[in-house]
Every structure is written in C-alpha cells, then in structure tokens.
Scaffold this motif. Sequence first.
Motif, PDB file in Angstrom:
ATOM      1  N   LEU A 175      41.898  33.096  30.194  1.00  0.00           N
ATOM      2  CA  LEU A 175      41.299  32.091  29.322  1.00  0.00           C
ATOM      3  C   LEU A 175      39.790  32.061  29.572  1.00  0.00           C
ATOM      4  O   LEU A 175      39.340  32.038  30.718  1.00  0.00           O
ATOM      5  CB  LEU A 175      41.894  30.711  29.604  1.00  0.00           C
ATOM      6  N   PRO A 176      38.970  32.047  28.546  1.00  0.00           N
ATOM      7  CA  PRO A 176      37.510  32.098  28.740  1.00  0.00           C
ATOM      8  C   PRO A 176      36.985  30.833  29.426  1.00  0.00           C
ATOM      9  O   PRO A 176      37.383  29.716  29.075  1.00  0.00           O
ATOM     10  CB  PRO A 176      36.969  32.226  27.313  1.00  0.00           C
ATOM     11  N   GLY A 177      36.138  31.041  30.420  1.00  0.00           N
ATOM     12  CA  GLY A 177      35.502  29.922  31.108  1.00  0.00           C
ATOM     13  C   GLY A 177      36.442  29.107  31.957  1.00  0.00           C
ATOM     14  O   GLY A 177      36.162  27.945  32.256  1.00  0.00           O
ATOM     15  N   ARG A 189      55.446  25.392  15.820  1.00  0.00           N
ATOM     16  CA  ARG A 189      55.057  25.278  14.401  1.00  0.00           C
ATOM     17  C   ARG A 189      53.775  26.047  14.122  1.00  0.00           C
ATOM     18  O   ARG A 189      53.654  26.711  13.090  1.00  0.00           O
ATOM     19  CB  ARG A 189      54.882  23.805  14.026  1.00  0.00           C
ATOM     20  N   THR A 190      52.819  25.987  15.029  1.00  0.00           N
ATOM     21  CA  THR A 190      51.560  26.714  14.842  1.00  0.00           C
ATOM     22  C   THR A 190      51.511  27.999  15.647  1.00  0.00           C
ATOM     23  O   THR A 190      50.532  28.740  15.542  1.00  0.00           O
ATOM     24  CB  THR A 190      50.372  25.825  15.239  1.00  0.00           C
ATOM     25  N   ASP A 191      52.550  28.278  16.448  1.00  0.00           N
ATOM     26  CA  ASP A 191      52.627  29.481  17.272  1.00  0.00           C
ATOM     27  C   ASP A 191      51.364  29.603  18.140  1.00  0.00           C
ATOM     28  O   ASP A 191      50.649  30.603  18.090  1.00  0.00           O
ATOM     29  CB  ASP A 191      52.802  30.727  16.406  1.00  0.00           C
ATOM     30  N   SER A 192      51.110  28.560  18.921  1.00  0.00           N
ATOM     31  CA  SER A 192      49.890  28.551  19.737  1.00  0.00           C
ATOM     32  C   SER A 192      50.171  27.851  21.063  1.00  0.00           C
ATOM     33  O   SER A 192      51.116  27.055  21.186  1.00  0.00           O
ATOM     34  CB  SER A 192      48.743  27.858  18.990  1.00  0.00           C
ATOM     35  N   TYR A 207      48.926  32.638  19.513  1.00  0.00           N
ATOM     36  CA  TYR A 207      49.641  33.707  20.218  1.00  0.00           C
ATOM     37  C   TYR A 207      49.211  35.077  19.710  1.00  0.00           C
ATOM     38  O   TYR A 207      49.078  36.026  20.499  1.00  0.00           O
ATOM     39  CB  TYR A 207      51.142  33.510  20.053  1.00  0.00           C
ATOM     40  N   GLN A 208      48.974  35.188  18.409  1.00  0.00           N
ATOM     41  CA  GLN A 208      48.556  36.477  17.861  1.00  0.00           C
ATOM     42  C   GLN A 208      47.194  36.894  18.397  1.00  0.00           C
ATOM     43  O   GLN A 208      46.944  38.071  18.669  1.00  0.00           O
ATOM     44  CB  GLN A 208      48.505  36.386  16.326  1.00  0.00           C
ATOM     45  N   VAL A 209      46.282  35.902  18.591  1.00  0.00           N
ATOM     46  CA  VAL A 209      44.964  36.220  19.154  1.00  0.00           C
ATOM     47  C   VAL A 209      45.110  36.682  20.599  1.00  0.00           C
ATOM     48  O   VAL A 209      44.445  37.623  21.039  1.00  0.00           O
ATOM     49  CB  VAL A 209      44.043  34.998  19.047  1.00  0.00           C
ATOM     50  N   LEU A 210      46.009  36.022  21.350  1.00  0.00           N
ATOM     51  CA  LEU A 210      46.241  36.437  22.733  1.00  0.00           C
ATOM     52  C   LEU A 210      46.828  37.850  22.787  1.00  0.00           C
ATOM     53  O   LEU A 210      46.461  38.663  23.635  1.00  0.00           O
ATOM     54  CB  LEU A 210      47.194  35.456  23.423  1.00  0.00           C
ATOM     55  N   ALA A 211      47.747  38.128  21.868  1.00  0.00           N
ATOM     56  CA  ALA A 211      48.435  39.415  21.915  1.00  0.00           C
ATOM     57  C   ALA A 211      47.499  40.576  21.596  1.00  0.00           C
ATOM     58  O   ALA A 211      47.632  41.659  22.174  1.00  0.00           O
ATOM     59  CB  ALA A 211      49.618  39.411  20.942  1.00  0.00           C
ATOM     60  N   LYS A 231      38.969  43.369  21.413  1.00  0.00           N
ATOM     61  CA  LYS A 231      39.086  42.087  20.743  1.00  0.00           C
ATOM     62  C   LYS A 231      38.695  40.970  21.708  1.00  0.00           C
ATOM     63  O   LYS A 231      39.099  40.966  22.867  1.00  0.00           O
ATOM     64  CB  LYS A 231      40.520  41.866  20.257  1.00  0.00           C
ATOM     65  N   ARG A 232      37.959  40.013  21.222  1.00  0.00           N
ATOM     66  CA  ARG A 232      37.542  38.900  22.058  1.00  0.00           C
ATOM     67  C   ARG A 232      38.505  37.737  21.889  1.00  0.00           C
ATOM     68  O   ARG A 232      38.938  37.436  20.780  1.00  0.00           O
ATOM     69  CB  ARG A 232      36.132  38.474  21.683  1.00  0.00           C
TER      70      ARG A 232
END
Length: 886
Positions: A175-177, A189-192, A207-211, A231-232
């Motif tokens: 996780l940043p910072g 519901r938001t998959d986060s 989750y998609q950003v993490l993946a 990817k950032r």
Amino acid sequence: MSLFKARDWWSTVLGEKEEFDQGCLCLADVDNTGSGRDKIIVGSFMGYLRIFNPHPVKTGDGAQAEDLLLEMHLRDPILQVEVGKFVSGTEMLHLAVLHSRKLCVYSVSGTLGNVEHGNQYQIKLMYEHHLQRTAFNMTYGSFGGVKGRDLICIQSMDGMLMVFEQESYAFGRFLPGSLLPGPLAYSSRTDSFITVSSCRQVESYKYQVLAFATDADKRQETEQQKLGSGKRLVVDWTLNIGEQALDICIVSFNQSACSVFVLGERNFFCLKDNGQIRFMKKLDCSPSCFLPYCSVSEGTINTLIGNHNNMLHIYQDVTLKWATQLPHIPVAVRVGRLHDLKGVIVTLSDDGHLQCSYLGTDPSLFQAPKVESRELNYDELDIELKELQKIIKDVNKSQGVWPMTEKEDDLRVSATVSPNFDSVSQAPDVEVGTDLVPSVAVKVTLQNRVALQKAKLSVYVQPPLVLTCDQFTFEFMAPEMTRTVAFSVYLKGSYAPPELEGNAVVSYTTPTDRNPDGISQVIQCKFRLPLKLICLPGQPSKTANHKLTIDTNKPPVSLLSLFPGFANQSEDDQVNVMGFRFLGGSRVTLLASKTSQRYRIQSEQFEDLWLITNELIIRLREYFEKQGIKDFACSFSGSMPLQEYFELIDHHFELRINGEKLEELLSERAVQFRAIQRRLLTRFKDKTPAPLQHLDTLLDGTYKQVIALADAVEENQNSLFQSFTRLQSATHLVILLMGLWQKLSADQIAILEAAFLPLQQDTQELGWEETVDAALSHLLKTCLSKSSKEQALNLSSQLHLPKDTSRLKKHITLLCERLAKGGRLCLSTDAAAPPTMVMPGGCTPIPESDLEERSVEQDSTELFTNHKHLVETPVPEVSPLQGVLE
C-alpha cells in the motif's frame, strides 16, 4: 432508552492468564451440520483453539464439559479466526487460522459417539501457507467476482497485502505510504479493499487495480513506480476522519445499498460505498468493539458498540435505543443463533471471559428487608446533641481545630550546629580556588514520647552547600527514646548559596487502636549555619560597584562585637570597617558610621550583598535584644536597585534561551546520527554491499558534533543553575529592601517571597520568569489594583516561556511604584476596589493606560535608578578605608 443488566444465558472463562483481541472470536456452522446453529470459535495469543456449542439446561448456567467440542494447542499465537469456503473443489465451510508467520486452513468434523461420552470432534489440516512477512490481520471474500469460493487477503505489519487463491499464492502489493497497519475489510459490491491508514484517512483500493499493479516481491518497487515502469497502485477514494480506527465492517443487506462502518477512537462513521459520509455519531465513552447488523425498521441499521465502561450500547443509525451492563470490557462482539435461540450476543474480553447474553427486563427476585420502625425520643436527642456541641466547643477553645500540641508532643526534633569546624574537613577533595573548604558538624536529636514506626529524617540545605548524608531511617522507636544523628555540611562551588538556613524534616507513623498501620505525620526543625562556613576575613575594599545603606534608630555598634570571628589582626584600630571574602574570591566590605546611625555594605557583585546585609540585620537585632532594647528597627531610604536586579534576570533568561537552542541542535544531530546508522546498517546487511559513499566519515563527524553539543548542554545547565542561585540571592535582597523601605509586616513579606521565589529550581516545563510574572500580575490585579476594571481576571492563559523579559521588568517596576504610593499586600482584596469579578489565579498582561505607561517610563529612571550613584555623595571619606556615614 432503558438501562438494564445483560441477561447471562451462558458464560465461561477460557484458560489461565491468556490474552485475546477482536480477531479471536468467530461464530459459524463450522462443522457443516446444515441446521443453522452457530458454533463459537475462539483463538488465543497463547495458541489455543477452542470450539464451543453451548446448550445450558437453565439460563445462566456455566459451561458444562460437553459444551466444549474441541480444544487444541497450535503452538503459535492465533491472531484471527475466520470461517468460509476456503478449499477448492467444495463449497463446505472451513476454518482459517492466522498466525504471525503462517496461515492454516482446517476442516472441522464430528463423529457420532458409540458410548455415553458423546460425539467426537476433530480438525484436519487442509493446507497452510508460510508467510515471508509478519501478519497483522486478514479478510476474505469473493475477490474479482468469483463464485462458490472465498479468497483470503492478509495484511502484513509493513503494509503489504498478500492475496491467496485458496491453496495457491496469487500476488502481493504494498500500500502506498504505509507506516502502520490498520483494520481491513472487503466490499463485495464494489470489489474493493477498505482500510484506515496511519494518516487517519479511510482508503479504498479496487481489487482489479491491485491485481494489475507492479509485483511487490521487493520493497524497491515503489521507486520503480515513481520512475513510471509498470502499473502504479492508485487509491480509489479517500476520506479523512481525523482519528485512528479500531475496526471496519461492511454491511450490505441488499444489492441496492451498501454501507461502510468505521469505528474510531471517539466517533463511529457510516459511509457510502463511494466514500461519502452517510452519518456519524460522537461517542461519550471510549469504544472497544462494534458490530453492525440488520434492523427491523426499513432503511436503518442497528449497531452494537461496546466501551471501556463495561457497557454495550445499541444504536439505530445515530439514535441510542438500548444500553446494557456487561460484567467485563468486551474486545469482540458477535451475534448468532445458538441452541434454537436467535439473536444471542456473544462477547469476549481480553482476559478470556466469554459470555452469551440477551437483552431483557427480567424482574429481580431480591427484596429489601423491612426496616424496624421505632419511636424516637426527641427530648433525649436534644440533650445528647447539646452535650456533643459542648464537647466540640471545649476542644476548639483549648486546642484549635486540630490538636497540634499532642502531635508535636509525640516527637520532638532539635538541631545543634557545632561552633567550631571539623578537625578533619569532610570535603577533602573539594577546593574552591586556592581556599581549602571547611566543614561544620550538625547534630539532630529525636525524642519520642510514644512508639513510632518508619521514622524518616530528611535534611535539606541550599546548594551549593552539600551534606555528607541527607537521609536517615529508623524502623521502630520504642517509647521515651532519644536518637541522635550527626552529619557535616560544606560548600561545593565557587559561588555563595542563597540562604544559610537548613531544614530537618521527620516523617513518621503513629499506630493507633483504630488504625494499626498508623497515622502519617510530619514535623520539621530549622537550623542556621555559621557565616564562616562560606566566608573568610578579608581586606576591606576602597571602591565597589554596588553599595547599600541601612538606617537604624539606635547608635552604631562596633563591628568587632557583631562579627568577632572576622576581625583582621592588622587592622584592629579600625573598628568600624570590616572585610569579608567568600570562598572563591568575591569580596564584601562593611562600614559603620561613627556619627550617624547608618551601615554601608558594598561589593563588586550585586548578589553578594545579600548574605552580609541579612547577617548584619540579624546580629543587630540579637545584640539589642540581649541589651533589653525592644524598639530597635532598621529602614532603607535609598532607591530600589532594580537595574542591577534586571541585569541578573536578563542573564538568567539568556541562559534559558541558549539551553533551548542547544537542545534543539542536539536533537537534530541525534536524528541525523540515527539516520546515518540506519543507512550503514542496511548496506552492511546487503549480500552485495554498495560503496559507503563517505557515510562513515559523515557518521564520525556527526558523532563528534553530538558529543560537543552534549558537553555544551551540560555546561549551559551548570551555568544556568549557578545563575539561578545568584538570582535567588538577589531576589532575597530585593525583598529585604522592599520590606525595610515600606516597613512591611511579616505577612506581607511572606506574600512577596511566595511571589518572587516560587521555585527551588528551573525545569523545562516551568521557569522562574513566567511563574513570577503570573504571580506579580495577580498581585497587581487584586490587592494592588488601581480600579475594579483591573480585577476582571482572565484564566484562559497558560504559562510558557516568554519572548523576552520586558513585561516582567515592567511588572516589577509597577509593583515598586504602587507600594511607594501606599499600596499594601494582602491575600484578600478588601483594601482595593470592590472585588466584583475577582477570581484566584490569572497571569495575563496588565492593560495599563498610556498615561501610566508614559509616567512609568519617565519616572522609573528617577525613582529606581542605580543606587550606586545616589549613595556616594552623602558619604565623605576620612581615609581610604574609613568612611563616616551621615
């Protein structure tokens, strides 16, 4: 709202001296019976895993042997337990146990027993993952929209999210910072993933950003992200809540509405799934755990919140609907169905109190017994009351409110100072300049009338005077005993102490019939040290920078008779001139007039005038008391030497400011030193170490700076201590001159001493300047106020280090001016204007008028100029060493 005690349905205590936290409790049908009945799964930090199925015969029964389905020691501490679909190929529920360095997934199954002992339960390890990083907590769910199985996400102590697709490791992301881990929850519901960072803000990551972000196998990937490779990891939304969070829960009772509940240290928040605040509630007590659950009213959500006052509150949105008392402080709370009873509240404390309760208003079976009524005889009561009042009056007349005479008679303390020095000085290693330091013996005698316990004698003298022993303990003293202790006092420093008075304090306990432990009491005895302990005979000085003149109402006394031990053998004919030399070199000259009733004290240092002036007045009073003369009085008619006093205040304040600057520099260098150490340690630990790039040279230079600054801080502290001692001596002298100048009583001088000498030593939190300024402001606004407007005190200000000493010096000048105009010091404000709004305390600046400020600036140079320019003219000198004061 009603307040009732939680009804105990079933309870037990887990283990001995075990510890639990909010992740150690879980309710689920872990053995897959399909009946809908939940089991209680509890894990402890000692590594014990327990599964309970409570079914009490009667409400309130404790745990029976058959209630414990399984107990197993897993060796490693258990951080969290969860139940879900964690095994591939099946939708059966399995138990996930999180350890600090391991994740284990078990299947729990029961076997029908063939004997009367009942069913047998056992767990089987399905798979485990060894973690490369220390785990903090975990969450699970259908990440990415998978169906029929649950994935697990573990958060490490250094802020890394590790995702496991059941038996296999998927990926890890930093996780940043991230600085400190926080609570973690998953929103299907938001998959986060939603967490609260150390910046005290709620953060949501898809989750998609993490993946699809860059792999976090190495911590250095954050630097690569900054350079643009890969990817950032970008946060979806953030919300600053301004406090650290204790727990997060995602509530979604239907697909149309989803709420994020965050429990803070002082508030709990309800957020929409896009990060907007739906509502928040400020809590009256410090919370310990919470659990949102569905409400019977449509559109509302109920929340259970436990706090550290052993209370469990039930809120419907922000409205408190119910409050109930618990026998312990809950750290975890769950709601489930146990033994065909729906809505059972299960709470767990940090020391292992597990309780299943429900909310109810069952009546108490206790009935207060009837009080026997009897008729009162009022005539007898009146007679008894009059007798008691008479006894109280007699006691108050004879002994006062407190019988102090009896307490003093229990123990008598006396101190005797030896008239001669010790034959062998007790300070052999201490020298002040070229002078050998003498020591004088002091004996303290304790005479007790009754038995005493734990008597402790503490002796105090003003530094730089030092005691050879300052603590004496007597475990038990039998009645009518006399104990004597002896110690020596000597000077350890090249400057004079502010006082020659010592204090012996005895604290002891007296056993009584009602109190066998005894009643604590304190008694003290003061003693005065001789002047010759710190002072030697010296040659009188022709000139001096600082001079004072003391007037008396009696003929002058020969200085040889007043100071017999300080006569100079070579100057026997000059009986009205005497010189003193303090250990360390400072000189003071005392002159007595032959024709007038005056005495002059002069010295190169202003603060050195104090001890000789005070000693002169004390010896004059003793001399005339022996002659039977009772109307002897001293006075001071000159101007107050405020300029010399202000120079000492400025020097002391400058050392305080310098000390703060040195400590700030030392703190900066220490931070720099630790940062270089961390850099070097990181390079030394690396398998392929990089060049040091002169870090070792920088480390050595920083170390030398730290040592030099530490020495400077220590030297400044010694100078500050010495300056404070000199300031105390000058303050004593100024108070003495004020008392002689305005003929103040002993009570008024005591008020001045309390205002000018509030501290024994300076501290970082509280210093002399701000404390004295607050006390003088209070005096100028109460008993010395000019109008009722000045008595409206503001109590909101706080004591802090001032920017300069101008306000303090202005207040001292105003104090002298108002005393000169007839003002008198008193604890009440009867002498001043009517105290309409007077309150004790206050330290705000005095709002003086412009006219008075101008008059003070103009007249201060005339009224309070340097005294040395005023006393030289009326003193015609007969010889270089002999003066006649007229």
